[in-house]
Scaffold this motif. Structure first.
Motif, PDB file in Angstrom:
ATOM      1  N   ALA A  12      27.503   4.363  -3.916  1.00 42.70           N
ATOM      2  CA  ALA A  12      26.108   4.471  -4.348  1.00 42.70           C
ATOM      3  C   ALA A  12      25.709   5.930  -4.559  1.00 42.70           C
ATOM      4  O   ALA A  12      25.044   6.260  -5.546  1.00 42.70           O
ATOM      5  N   VAL A  16      24.453   7.552  -8.101  1.00 42.94           N
ATOM      6  CA  VAL A  16      23.187   8.284  -8.272  1.00 42.94           C
ATOM      7  C   VAL A  16      23.455   9.584  -9.030  1.00 42.94           C
ATOM      8  O   VAL A  16      22.715   9.944  -9.951  1.00 42.94           O
ATOM      9  N   PRO A  24      18.836   1.081 -10.735  1.00 37.22           N
ATOM     10  CA  PRO A  24      19.869   0.127 -10.356  1.00 37.22           C
ATOM     11  C   PRO A  24      19.367  -1.297 -10.169  1.00 37.22           C
ATOM     12  O   PRO A  24      20.161  -2.230 -10.142  1.00 37.22           O
ATOM     13  N   TRP A  61      22.671   1.527  -3.708  1.00 39.21           N
ATOM     14  CA  TRP A  61      22.207   2.427  -4.763  1.00 39.21           C
ATOM     15  C   TRP A  61      20.683   2.424  -4.798  1.00 39.21           C
ATOM     16  O   TRP A  61      20.053   3.474  -4.910  1.00 39.21           O
TER      17      TRP A  61
END
Length: 66
Positions: A12, A16, A24, A61
């Protein structure tokens, strides 16, 4: 050693950084799967992903962007 499907938080964080403008919440699992497999540190069998793992990555995420 690289990232594996179960490294949801680390994946995650890299997502990013790789896709800062993506929300997401709205990503399709097919796109998420491709993006995870494309991460430079990812080193796991692409066929070992499951819907549950992709959902866990998506939730991690979401937590990272909030």
């Amino acid at each position: 050693m690289g990232l594996r499907w179960t490294d949801t938080i680390d994946i995650a964080i890299e997502l990013v950084e790789a896709h800062p403008d993506v929300d997401p919440q709205w990503i399709r699992f097919t796109d998420l799967h491709a993006w995870v497999c494309a991460l430079p540190d990812f080193n796991d069998d692409p066929n070992k992903s499951t819907e549950g793992l992709l959902e866990a990555i998506q939730m991690a995420w979401l937590d990272e962007v909030r």
